[in-house]
Scaffold this motif. Structure first.
Motif, PDB file in Angstrom:
ATOM      1  N   SER A   1      -0.159   9.274  -5.069  1.00 31.32           N
ATOM      2  CA  SER A   1       0.455   7.898  -5.657  1.00 31.32           C
ATOM      3  C   SER A   1       1.780   6.786  -5.091  1.00 31.32           C
ATOM      4  CB  SER A   1      -0.145   8.319  -7.119  1.00 31.32           C
ATOM      5  OG  SER A   1      -0.756   8.527  -7.802  1.00 31.32           O
TER       6      SER A   1
ATOM      7  N   TRP B   1       1.690   3.525  -3.641  1.00 35.09           N
ATOM      8  CA  TRP B   1       2.617   2.648  -3.938  1.00 35.09           C
ATOM      9  C   TRP B   1       3.671   1.974  -2.874  1.00 35.09           C
ATOM     10  CZ3 TRP B   1       1.727  -1.024  -8.147  1.00 35.09           C
ATOM     11  CH2 TRP B   1       1.187  -0.728  -8.799  1.00 35.09           C
TER      12      TRP B   1
ATOM     13  N   PRO C   1      -3.485  -6.267 -16.571  1.00 36.05           N
ATOM     14  CA  PRO C   1      -4.252  -4.651 -15.944  1.00 36.05           C
ATOM     15  C   PRO C   1      -5.436  -3.836 -16.809  1.00 36.05           C
ATOM     16  CG  PRO C   1      -2.230  -4.768 -16.705  1.00 36.05           C
ATOM     17  CD  PRO C   1      -2.766  -6.397 -17.242  1.00 36.05           C
TER      18      PRO C   1
ATOM     19  N   GLN D   1      -7.993  -0.767  -2.422  1.00 33.78           N
ATOM     20  CA  GLN D   1      -7.021  -0.754  -3.029  1.00 33.78           C
ATOM     21  C   GLN D   1      -6.983  -2.363  -1.814  1.00 33.78           C
ATOM     22  OE1 GLN D   1      -3.258   1.232  -4.153  1.00 33.78           O
ATOM     23  NE2 GLN D   1      -4.358   1.547  -6.389  1.00 33.78           N
TER      24      GLN D   1
ATOM     25  N   GLY E   1      -7.996  -2.309  -8.124  1.00 37.40           N
ATOM     26  CA  GLY E   1      -7.381  -0.708  -7.397  1.00 37.40           C
ATOM     27  C   GLY E   1      -8.832  -1.301  -6.843  1.00 37.40           C
TER      28      GLY E   1
ATOM     29  N   VAL F   1      -4.814  -4.146 -11.026  1.00 38.32           N
ATOM     30  CA  VAL F   1      -3.800  -2.722 -11.199  1.00 38.32           C
ATOM     31  C   VAL F   1      -2.157  -2.930 -11.566  1.00 38.32           C
ATOM     32  CG1 VAL F   1      -2.613  -0.707 -10.189  1.00 38.32           C
ATOM     33  CG2 VAL F   1      -4.353  -1.067  -9.542  1.00 38.32           C
TER      34      VAL F   1
END
Length: 110
Positions: free
Chosen positions: A5, A9, A42, A67, A92, A98
């Motif tokens: 994750s 990002w 979100p 994404q 997403g 998101v």
């Protein structure tokens, strides 16, 4: 947060930074700073919802995990005092927002 994750990002942030740095000017509807973005939620807001509020996006980056980073922006104003407005939102793989990655309105004076 797991390492995968964090890497996702980091890739999204790097892509956004590169796009913003390379964009000398944009086209599209002016985005009024963060005000319209405050109306987005979100996990609830879809790409269609964001497009209805902000108009067509001016850039899109897709990621292998499904994404999408959509960006809205424009440069306006007079040559002596341009105004740049940009918004970047990550969606997403399910098509839901998101989060807002970047929202800014900047007035430059020369």
């Amino acid at each position: 947060m797991e390492l995968t994750s964090i890497r996702r990002w980091a890739r999204a942030a790097a892509a956004l930074a590169a796009t913003v740095l390379m964009a000398a000017c944009g086209t599209g509807r002016l985005v009024d700073g963060a005000a319209p973005v405050d109306r987005l939620t979100p996990g609830v807001t879809t790409v269609a919802d964001a497009t209805a509020l902000l108009g067509p996006h001016t850039a899109e980056t897709g990621y292998p995990n499904g994404q999408r980073l959509l960006q809205w922006g424009a440069v306006a104003g007079s040559p002596s005092s341009p105004a740049a407005r940009r918004v970047a939102i990550l969606f997403g793989e399910d098509g839901c927002m998101v989060g807002v990655i970047h929202a800014a309105a900047q007035q430059e004076t020369q």
